[in-house]
Every structure is written in structure tokens, then in C-alpha cells.
Scaffold this active site. Structure first.
Site, PDB file in Angstrom:
ATOM      1  N   LYS A 181       0.756  -1.172  -0.063  1.00 24.47           N
ATOM      2  CA  LYS A 181      -0.097   0.039  -0.019  1.00 24.47           C
ATOM      3  C   LYS A 181       0.781   1.234   0.150  1.00 24.47           C
ATOM      4  O   LYS A 181       1.533   1.647   0.830  1.00 24.47           O
ATOM      5  CB  LYS A 181      -1.025   0.160   1.223  1.00 24.47           C
ATOM      6  CG  LYS A 181      -1.730   1.088   1.183  1.00 24.47           C
ATOM      7  CD  LYS A 181      -2.456   1.638   2.575  1.00 24.47           C
ATOM      8  CE  LYS A 181      -1.823   2.771   3.301  1.00 24.47           C
ATOM      9  NZ  LYS A 181      -1.718   4.200   2.483  1.00 24.47           N
ATOM     10  N   GLU A 255      10.507   0.666   9.930  1.00 20.98           N
ATOM     11  CA  GLU A 255      11.439   1.834   9.875  1.00 20.98           C
ATOM     12  C   GLU A 255      10.832   2.987  10.089  1.00 20.98           C
ATOM     13  O   GLU A 255      10.022   3.621   9.505  1.00 20.98           O
ATOM     14  CB  GLU A 255      12.131   1.765   8.412  1.00 20.98           C
ATOM     15  CG  GLU A 255      13.321   2.404   8.406  1.00 20.98           C
ATOM     16  CD  GLU A 255      13.217   3.795   7.936  1.00 20.98           C
ATOM     17  OE1 GLU A 255      13.326   4.670   8.853  1.00 20.98           O
ATOM     18  OE2 GLU A 255      13.191   4.061   6.543  1.00 20.98           O
ATOM     19  N   CYS A 289      13.477  10.428   6.955  1.00 16.60           N
ATOM     20  CA  CYS A 289      13.536   9.956   8.499  1.00 16.60           C
ATOM     21  C   CYS A 289      14.937  10.018   9.004  1.00 16.60           C
ATOM     22  O   CYS A 289      15.191  10.393  10.025  1.00 16.60           O
ATOM     23  CB  CYS A 289      12.927   8.735   8.238  1.00 16.60           C
ATOM     24  SG  CYS A 289      13.960   7.723   7.145  1.00 16.60           S
ATOM     25  N   GLU A 386      10.432  15.108  15.798  1.00 17.70           N
ATOM     26  CA  GLU A 386      10.498  15.168  14.120  1.00 17.70           C
ATOM     27  C   GLU A 386       9.898  16.192  13.501  1.00 17.70           C
ATOM     28  O   GLU A 386       8.694  15.979  13.613  1.00 17.70           O
ATOM     29  CB  GLU A 386      10.421  13.671  13.709  1.00 17.70           C
ATOM     30  CG  GLU A 386      10.836  13.566  12.543  1.00 17.70           C
ATOM     31  CD  GLU A 386      10.709  11.990  11.916  1.00 17.70           C
ATOM     32  OE1 GLU A 386       9.410  11.561  12.020  1.00 17.70           O
ATOM     33  OE2 GLU A 386      11.420  11.374  11.084  1.00 17.70           O
TER      34      GLU A 386
HETATM   35  P1  NDP Z   1       1.772   7.655   8.806  1.00 18.02           P
HETATM   36  O1  NDP Z   1       2.838   6.779   9.699  1.00 18.02           O
HETATM   37  O2  NDP Z   1       0.840   7.911   9.298  1.00 18.02           O
HETATM   38  O3  NDP Z   1       2.100   6.967   7.316  1.00 18.02           O
HETATM   39  C1  NDP Z   1       2.939   5.859   6.924  1.00 18.02           C
HETATM   40  C2  NDP Z   1       1.906   4.881   6.138  1.00 18.02           C
HETATM   41  O4  NDP Z   1       1.259   4.244   6.947  1.00 18.02           O
HETATM   42  C3  NDP Z   1       0.933   5.356   5.022  1.00 18.02           C
HETATM   43  O5  NDP Z   1       0.879   4.459   3.834  1.00 18.02           O
HETATM   44  C4  NDP Z   1      -0.251   5.479   5.768  1.00 18.02           C
HETATM   45  O6  NDP Z   1      -1.215   5.519   5.037  1.00 18.02           O
HETATM   46  C5  NDP Z   1      -0.174   4.139   6.552  1.00 18.02           C
HETATM   47  N1  NDP Z   1      -1.046   4.439   7.901  1.00 18.02           N
HETATM   48  C6  NDP Z   1      -1.519   5.217   8.484  1.00 18.02           C
HETATM   49  N2  NDP Z   1      -2.171   4.863   9.655  1.00 18.02           N
HETATM   50  C7  NDP Z   1      -1.932   3.438   9.425  1.00 18.02           C
HETATM   51  C8  NDP Z   1      -2.394   2.424  10.423  1.00 18.02           C
HETATM   52  N3  NDP Z   1      -3.051   2.641  11.607  1.00 18.02           N
HETATM   53  N4  NDP Z   1      -2.254   1.048  10.170  1.00 18.02           N
HETATM   54  C9  NDP Z   1      -1.270   0.720   8.849  1.00 18.02           C
HETATM   55  N5  NDP Z   1      -0.941   1.735   8.383  1.00 18.02           N
HETATM   56  C10 NDP Z   1      -1.260   2.899   8.221  1.00 18.02           C
HETATM   57  O7  NDP Z   1       2.936   8.821   8.394  1.00 18.02           O
HETATM   58  P2  NDP Z   1       2.108  10.288   7.887  1.00 18.02           P
HETATM   59  O8  NDP Z   1       2.173  10.387   6.514  1.00 18.02           O
HETATM   60  O9  NDP Z   1       0.951  10.592   8.588  1.00 18.02           O
HETATM   61  O10 NDP Z   1       3.252  11.231   8.299  1.00 18.02           O
HETATM   62  C11 NDP Z   1       3.268  11.965   9.993  1.00 18.02           C
HETATM   63  C12 NDP Z   1       4.656  12.149  10.222  1.00 18.02           C
HETATM   64  O11 NDP Z   1       5.184  10.747  10.570  1.00 18.02           O
HETATM   65  C13 NDP Z   1       5.197  13.079   9.567  1.00 18.02           C
HETATM   66  O12 NDP Z   1       5.038  14.036  10.019  1.00 18.02           O
HETATM   67  C14 NDP Z   1       6.673  12.514   9.983  1.00 18.02           C
HETATM   68  O13 NDP Z   1       7.128  13.092  10.983  1.00 18.02           O
HETATM   69  C15 NDP Z   1       6.731  11.098  10.142  1.00 18.02           C
HETATM   70  N6  NDP Z   1       6.891  10.588   9.222  1.00 18.02           N
HETATM   71  C16 NDP Z   1       8.097   9.679   8.952  1.00 18.02           C
HETATM   72  C17 NDP Z   1       8.622   8.713   7.839  1.00 18.02           C
HETATM   73  C18 NDP Z   1       9.934   8.088   7.983  1.00 18.02           C
HETATM   74  O14 NDP Z   1      10.211   7.609   6.920  1.00 18.02           O
HETATM   75  N7  NDP Z   1      10.221   7.947   9.161  1.00 18.02           N
HETATM   76  C19 NDP Z   1       7.941   8.844   6.787  1.00 18.02           C
HETATM   77  C20 NDP Z   1       6.545   9.581   6.712  1.00 18.02           C
HETATM   78  C21 NDP Z   1       6.162  10.207   7.746  1.00 18.02           C
HETATM   79  P3  NDP Z   1      -1.901   7.298   4.525  1.00 18.02           P
HETATM   80  O15 NDP Z   1      -0.611   7.605   3.892  1.00 18.02           O
HETATM   81  O16 NDP Z   1      -2.818   6.831   3.708  1.00 18.02           O
HETATM   82  O17 NDP Z   1      -2.254   7.677   5.749  1.00 18.02           O
END
Ligand code: NDP
Length: 479
Positions: A181, A255, A289, A386
Site C-alpha cells: 500500500k 523503519e 527520516c 521530528e
Molecule cells: P504515517 O506513519 O501515518 O504513514 C505511513 C504509512 O502508513 C502510509 O501509507 C499511511 O497511509 C499508513 N498508515 C497510516 N495509519 C495506519 C495504520 N493505523 N495502520 C497501518 N498503516 C497506516 O505517516 P504520515 O504520512 O501521517 O506522516 C506523519 C508524520 O510521520 C510526519 O510528519 C513525519 O514526522 C513522520 N513520517 C516519518 C517517515 C519516516 O520515513 N520515518 C515517513 C513519513 C512520515 P496514509 O498515507 O494513507 O495515511
């Protein structure tokens, strides 16, 4: 004297975006029932309508993946699997320009980065893992390595195609099938990758892509017929996933977030260091990240470094991501921009000093100027949380020991940087730092051969390299 750059826009004509997309299940595109828009964050233009997968679609994708696993993929020799991975890698290279333009339109990152970093590295991951497919017995992971089965993979929006490659390539090389996904705001390159799977004649069901939001991700995580979950994203969602899989037999790799210290010692090569600081925090708008988001400067060189850093930041070009001269593009979403604005305001309120170069931000879309905060203390939110944006928090230290203590004073432990001309100091510091990846006199360097992952709240397991293979094999301890 400074030169003005004439606009150098990449052509959009190399991509054709459909008005509406479905899911990729069992080797075919199937229509979705509900849809949501995906936009270009640099212009707010609606690019397409993306399908939202519910239980029926996730079930169908898992079923297709299970069928492909038992009937085809797990029975195929590593040599044959490798041929498919090589084919995918070559097609990605052939269609690299198309992928780069699509990534930039959907994500907001500069075309220079999607063209020179994201897409070549994604292809490199497939090439690297293609090489392992027929040599797994020699990876030091047991004499008869066995796949786990069906892997559920959930990826974020900051490096959409690259994160797909990090997940799909090792899973396929080791004989697993996948249900992936992409993030809600960046599904388009994953859907183009589905076309590549068809072009490569990958057996139906080996790769399945369902689009949707967090609820779709949760359906994958909780699906009873999935053997492994691989997730990249926020620590918050990582914890939800860890709790969900704890009572099950599922394997998991996470991760998660980071708050990396980029440490500059007094003997650092200053000009080179300034380039590294800029690359560490402003690459990909800071949506990284492992970004070097906490700059730790030794007090006696702090003034010089900050002076040169500000000079260098005056020359960063922020704007149209499709322009080949752009260094910093658009923030990926309105929600992410709101989060950056909120944390930066907390920096002001808590008494840190904000500085940004003068830059004309476009009127439409989501933008945030490259920013540094000085006078930051360890208690400030901008030193602890972060931000995931182009915002650097600057702290100082007097002794190497103090630098290490400050660097490690975080719940995260994904990456760190050391700037010093002394090899002994670099080796000493890297042994003290509690971080999964440590760069010395460079930053944000990635390679498929090198394991990547974190300590503490930055996650579990490693991706890439020999260590990354172990996360997709039965009975191998996840180092
Ligand atoms: P999320 O952790 O919400 O999203 C990452 C992935 O998980 C997306 O595909 C998301 O779907 C999906 N997801 C969301 N909720 C669930 C759940 N309950 N169960 C399974 N999968 C889920 O990150 P965000 O995009 O909301 O970003 C929020 C914050 O996270 C950012 O501000 C940043 O600080 C951090 N972040 C860190 C990353 C890293 O690489 N370490 C990458 C991205 C974000 P969907 O996109 O549809 O919500």
C-alpha cells in the site's frame, strides 16, 4: 557577482496520467469502488482519482498473493526469480524519465532529486537483489533459506518509488509475494510500477498494489493470511502496528522516525561540512527520516560555521519542482505544512532564534522556506520532535563527550553524522553514538548494499544489504 538562472522546466509530456485508477490485483488492474483525489502539492492541481481499498479489495489482494506464492513463486528457482528482477530493473531504467516526472508531480520534490536519486536508487535496489536471488545459500543466512510467505508492505510519501523498491525487491528475491500500500498522497509511481510488473510479465499475483488511506494499511496489518509486515512511516503508527502484530505469528520490520545529530567538531573541514549540513537537512525538503535535523556545533567554530551556512542558504533555490535548477521543492501536503508551521512556532515561543534566507515562495501550493533555529536547548520541542521539514535546530557543545551525550539524548536512533579530519575521533564518536547509520564527512548517502535501520524508537530490523534479506527469510534472527 551572482548569475540569474533561466527557467529550465522538465517536460510534463512524458507522462500520461489517467483520470482515475483502480487497484493492481492478480496481475490486472481492477476498478475501485470509492476514490479520493491526489494532487500536485506545488500547484494544488488535482492529478487523478485514487481508489480507496476496503476489506474486499485487501482480501482479494492477499488471496492473489497467497495463490502466486504457493503455486508459482516459492517453487521457482532463484535463478528464474532473478531474471524477473533484472527485467524490472532494466524497465525502470528505460522508463526513468517518466518515473521521475511522475514522482515530482505527485510528491513535490525537485526533478533533480527524483531524476538523480530516487529513480536510479530504486532501479539499483532491483539490480542488487536480482543478484542475490540465486545466491541466497551463500549469504550466511543458513544453507537452505526459505521465504516467509505473503508480505504486507506499507510505505510513506517521502520517497514513494524508492521505498517501494526497498520493500518489494528483497521480498521477491527471497521468494515472497507482496501486497503493498503506497501512501495516500503519493500513489502514482506505485501504479506505474504495476504497469512495469505487467511489462516484465511477472507472474500474476506476485506483486499486488492496493491504494488507500490508513484504514487500508490497518486492514493489511490485521489480515490473518499475511506472514510478514514491513512498514516505513511515523513512530506513532509503528507502535500501533507493533501492538497489532504482537499476539500473532507475523514477522515485522519497522523503519520509523528520527532526530539525527549532525556533529561538527572543531577540526572539521568547514566548507565541505557546510555542504553536508545543507544536504543533511534540506535534501527532499527535510522529509527524510534520517535527516540531520539537529546540528551540534563545537562552540569555538560555531560562529564561523553559522556564518558560512547562512551564506550558502542564501543561494538555495526554492520553487517549481519541475525546474531543473530547483534545490528545494514543495512540502508534500497541507497537513505536513501545518505540522511544520506548528513546530516552528513552538521554537519561537520557547525562545529559539529563527532565521531564513529571503525567498519568494509561490502563491499556490505548500511551501516552507529553509529555516534554521539557533539558541536551541535540549528541552525545546524542536530539538526533541521530528519536524520532517526544512528546519534545522542548532545546538552547541564544548567537549566531544558533551557532543555524544547530547546526540544520544533522544528517543530515536536512526542516523548521525560526524564531521572531523581526525580518523581516531571519528571512530571513537561512531562507537559511542546510538544510531543505526553513521556517516562521517558526508550525509544522506544510500546504497542497496548497506543495511539501513534504527535503534530505540526508530524501528526494528534492517533493510538493504545481507541483513535486509534476513528479514524476509524463515528462522533467521533479524540483526
Ligand atoms: P504515517 O506513519 O501515518 O504513514 C505511513 C504509512 O502508513 C502510509 O501509507 C499511511 O497511509 C499508513 N498508515 C497510516 N495509519 C495506519 C495504520 N493505523 N495502520 C497501518 N498503516 C497506516 O505517516 P504520515 O504520512 O501521517 O506522516 C506523519 C508524520 O510521520 C510526519 O510528519 C513525519 O514526522 C513522520 N513520517 C516519518 C517517515 C519516516 O520515513 N520515518 C515517513 C513519513 C512520515 P496514509 O498515507 O494513507 O495515511
Amino acid at each position: 557577482m551572482s548569475f540569474e538562472y533561466a527557467p529550465a522546466p522538465e517536460s510534463r509530456a512524458v507522462v500520461s496520467i489517467k483520470p482515475k485508477y483502480g487497484h493492481f490485483i492478480g496481475g490486472k488492474f481492477v476498478a475501485g469502488s470509492k476514490h479520493f483525489p491526489t494532487i500536485n502539492p506545488a500547484t494544488e492541481e488535482v492529478l487523478s482519482q485514487i481508489a480507496l481499498a476496503g476489506k474486499a479489495e485487501v482480501d482479494a489482494a492477499v488471496k492473489a498473493a497467497r495463490k502466486a506464492y504457493t503455486s508459482t513463486w516459492s517453487k521457482m528457482s532463484g535463478k528464474e526469480r532473478g531474471k524477473y528482477l533484472y527485467r524490472i530493473a532494466r524497465i525502470m531504467q528505460e522508463r526513468a524519465r517518466e518515473f521521475a516526472v511522475l514522482e515530482t508531480l505527485d510528491n513535490g520534490k525537485p526533478i533533480r532529486e527524483s531524476r538523480d536519486t530516487d529513480i536510479p536508487l530504486a532501479a539499483a535496489h532491483f539490480f542488487y537483489h536480482a543478484g542475490w536471488a540465486d545466491k541466497l545459500e551463500y549469504a550466511g543466512l543458513g544453507t537452505s533459506p526459505k521465504p516467509l510467505g505473503v508480505a504486507g508492505q506499507i510505505i510513506p510519501w517521502n520517497f514513494p518509488l524508492l521505498m517501494l523498491a526497498w520493500k518489494v525487491a528483497p521480498a521477491l528475491a527471497t521468494g515472497n509475494t507482496v501486497v503493498l500500500k503506497p501512501a495516500e498522497s503519493t500513489s502514482l509511481t506505485a501504479l506505474l510500477f504495476a504497469e512495469v510488473c505487467q511489462q516484465a510479465e511477472l507472474p500474476a499475483g506476485v506483486v499486488n498494489i492496493v491504494t488507500g488511506d490508513g484504514s487500508t494499511g490497518a486492514l493489511i496489518v490485521n489480515h490473518p493470511d499475511i506472514d510478514k509486515i514491513a512498514f516505513t512511516g511515523s513512530t506513532e503508527v509503528g507502535k500501533i502496528i507493533a501492538r497489532a502484530v504482537a499476539p500473532t505469528k507475523k514477522s515485522v520490520t519497522l523503519e520509523l522516525g528520527g532526530k539525527a545529530a549532525n556533529i561538527v567538531f572543531e577540526d572539521a573541514p568547514i566548507d565541505e561540512t557546510v555542504e553536508g549540513i545543507v544536504n543533511g537537512i534540506f535534501f527532499n525538503q527535510g522529509h527524510v527520516c534520517c535527516a540531520g535535523s539537529r546540528l551540534l556545533l563545537q562552540e569555538n567554530v560555531a560562529e564561523e560555521v553559522l556564518h558560512k551556512l547562512k551564506n550558502r542558504m542564501e543561494k538555495i533555490r526554492v520553487g517549481d519542482p519541475m525546474d531543473k535548477n530547483t534545490d528545494v521543492g514543495a512540502i508534500n501536503s497541507k497537513e505536513q505544512l501545518a505540522k511544520i508551521i506548528e513546530l516552528a512556532a513552538a521554537g519561537d515561543a520557547e525562545g529559539a532564534e529563527r532565521w531564513s534566507p529571503a525567498c519568494n515562495l509561490p502563491g499556490k501550493g505548500f511551501w516552507f522556506a529553509p529555516t534554521i533555529f539557533t539558541g536551541v536547548t535540549q528541552a525545546h520541542r524542536i530539538a526533541r520532535e521530528e519536524i520532517f521539514g526544512p528546519v534545522l535546530s542548532v545546538l552547541t557543545f564544548r567537549t566531544p563527550q558533551e557532543a555524544i551525550e547530547k546526540a544520544n539524548n533522544t528517543p530515536f536512533g536512526l542516523s548521525a553524522g560526524i564531521w572531523s579530519e581526525k580518523g581516531s575521533r571519528t571512530l571513537w564518536a561512531s562507537q559511542q553514538l546510538r544510531a543505526g547509520v553513521i556517516w562521517a564527512n558526508t550525509f544522506n548517502k544510500f546504497d542497496p548494499t548497506s543495511p539501513f535501520g534504527g535503534y530505540k524508537e526508530s524501528g526494528w530490523g534492517r533493510e538493504g544489504g545481507r541483513h535486509g534479506l534476513s528479514a524476509y527469510l524463515k528462522g533467521v534472527s533479524h540483526e
